[in-house]
Design a protein around this motif. Structure first.
Motif, short mmCIF file in Angstrom:
data_model
loop_
_atom_site.label_atom_id
_atom_site.label_comp_id
_atom_site.label_asym_id
_atom_site.label_seq_id
_atom_site.Cartn_x
_atom_site.Cartn_y
_atom_site.Cartn_z
N LYS A 1 0.81 -1.22 0.00
CA LYS A 1 0.00 0.00 0.00
C LYS A 1 0.85 1.27 0.00
O LYS A 1 0.51 2.27 -0.64
N SER B 1 0.96 4.63 11.98
CA SER B 1 2.11 4.87 11.11
C SER B 1 3.04 5.92 11.72
O SER B 1 2.60 6.83 12.42
N ASP C 1 2.73 -7.83 2.03
CA ASP C 1 1.44 -7.57 2.66
C ASP C 1 0.60 -6.79 1.65
O ASP C 1 0.89 -5.64 1.35
C1 LIG Z 1 -2.26 -3.86 7.59
C2 LIG Z 1 -1.17 -2.88 7.38
N1 LIG Z 1 0.10 -3.32 7.50
C3 LIG Z 1 1.15 -2.49 7.29
C4 LIG Z 1 0.96 -1.17 6.94
C5 LIG Z 1 2.16 -0.30 6.72
O1 LIG Z 1 2.30 0.65 7.70
P1 LIG Z 1 3.54 1.63 7.75
O2 LIG Z 1 3.62 2.28 6.43
O3 LIG Z 1 3.23 2.56 8.86
O4 LIG Z 1 4.75 0.80 8.02
C6 LIG Z 1 -0.35 -0.68 6.83
C7 LIG Z 1 -0.57 0.73 6.52
O5 LIG Z 1 -1.58 1.31 6.72
C8 LIG Z 1 -1.43 -1.56 7.05
O6 LIG Z 1 -2.70 -1.13 6.93
#
Ligand SMILES: Cc1ncc(COP(=O)(O)O)c(C=O)c1O
Length: 402
Positions: free
Chosen positions: A48, A188, A68
């Motif tokens: 994402k 985050s 993921d």
């Molecule tokens: C389920 C999940 N995992 C991992 C992440 C990644 O988070 P970050 O970019 O804060 O590491 C997100 C981001 O929203 C998420 O929704």
């Protein structure tokens, strides 16, 4: 694709009239190697944050084998970009049945997250074979709601089962899962390793309440990058705190520790060159904005590092706000962004650290969102991984700066 030295070299080569995305594959590879080598478990890249196929290839080459994904489109994208050996995990706790079905039966996804009995039923139904037999190879991660108090962006509202309701869900999931996991997200840009320690304490309580055997502890994302006004503790401190806290959990000896970094693996991958089109006092009208890579700057007042690329500007640094290119008042980034007092229309600015939730946020609204993308070989404006940072004392009690 030719590689340019840095942003000024790109300006000299193209005199671009549209924003230019700069890719730093070497920085993303360094971040990936850091996680692969030093995180005391498995690192899943949270797609994402930045789904660029170029970035996915860099991470894969640097040893990131697990991804993921949070939508069926991301599942398809990663499968297509990285081939059959990439391990895809579908970690959105609320998924359409058709998406689960396609992920499991067509793309080989075996790991799913959930935070409700309804989602568990959907997963069981969508993964049955043609004869109506239940799947026997599922890894199911129950997402626990944890606090976001140490993070710059909360992820505590939308997803996660409350500790008080977790035991029956963990027990029901254990009945159908080959591997049972518990996952969470501390929000985050977690500014203290203590965020994870606190969350893992909640995991401990959930395991004790439910009396189930847990095979996977997934500490999610939240690992921070460096931005103006946000200087987190070194990443090693996060890993050490997580390792200590996870080691003491009542889980089986063979259980696995996972994490899902998005920001930390992608932030340093991109910066962007934008051009000043108009100056009105200390407001600069630039050609990228709230409907593009500066979404977070507009919507959650995120501060990104900036530098003026016109070396003849000598004014002392002053604080500026930005307007983006669309015909829309909301296309406004308050900043402040510190730039030379004598900056003028026509000047170029490099905006750094746009690899996470930056380049990925671009839309075509109002006809904008196009432009070049080129590789550069210089360092990102900030790095967690260069090894030359002053080692701030680990502070387990730093609270959010906001
Ligand atoms: C389920 C999940 N995992 C991992 C992440 C990644 O988070 P970050 O970019 O804060 O590491 C997100 C981001 O929203 C998420 O929704």
């Amino acid at each position: 694709m030719s590689i340019h030295q840095d942003a000024p070299a790109v300006v000299r080569a193209f005199s671009p009239t549209e924003p230019v995305i700069l890719n730093r594959p070497q920085a993303a590879a360094r971040a990936a190697r850091f996680f692969v080598e030093k995180f005391p478990g498995k690192s899943l890249y949270a797609v994402k944050a930045n789904p660029s196929p170029d970035l996915l290839a860099v991470l894969w080459d640097a040893g990131v084998t697990h991804y993921d994904t949070a939508s069926i489109a991301e599942v398809r994208l990663v499968r297509e970009a990285l081939g059959p050996d990439a391990v895809l995990c579908f970690m959105h706790p609320v998924k359409p049945v058709a998406a689960i079905h396609e992920a499991y039966h067509i793309h080989g996804v075996r790991t799913f997250s959930l935070d409700s009995h309804e989602e568990l039923e959907k997963i069981v139904e969508a993964t049955r074979d043609r004869d109506g037999n239940d799947a026997t190879d599922l890894s199911l991660c129950v997402r626990l709601r944890v606090s976001s108090e140490y993070s710059e962006l909360s992820l505590a509202s939308k997803f996660g089962v409350d500790l008080a309701d977790a035991a029956p869900l963990l027990q029901a999931t254990r009945q159908v899962a080959d591997c049972l996991g518990i996952c969470f997200h501390v929000g985050s840009q977690a500014m203290s390793p203590f965020a994870y320690v606190q969350a893992l304490e909640r995991v401990r309580a959930a395991i004790v309440d439910a009396s189930v055997t847990v095979d996977i502890i997934d500490v999610g994302g939240g690992f921070p990058s460096i931005y103006p006004g946000m200087e987190p503790a070194p990443m090693e401190d996060y890993f050490a705190s997580i390792h200590r806290a996870a080691e003491s959990l009542p889980v089986s000896y063979s259980s696995e520790l996972w994490c899902e970094p998005g920001r930390a693996l992608s932030a340093e991958f991109n910066s962007m060159i934008v051009q000043v089109e108009k100056r009105r006092g200390n407001e600069l009208f630039i050609n990228e904005g709230a409907y593009g890579a500066l979404y977070d700057a507009a919507h959650v007042d995120w501060r990104f590092p900036v530098r003026c690329l016109n070396e003849t500007r000598e004014g002392a640094a002053e604080e500026f706000a930005f307007y983006g290119p669309t015909c829309d008042d909301a296309d406004y980034m308050e900043g402040p962004f510190r730039l030379p007092a004598d900056i003028q229309p026509g000047d170029y600015i490099e905006i750094g650290m746009l690899g996470a939730y930056g380049a990925a946020m671009r839309t075509r609204f109002n006809g904008f969102g196009t432009g070049l993308s080129v590789d550069v070989s210089d360092e990102p404006m900030n790095s967690q991984y260069r090894g030359d940072r002053v080692h701030p004392r680990a502070k387990d009690n730093v609270v959010s700066l906001r």
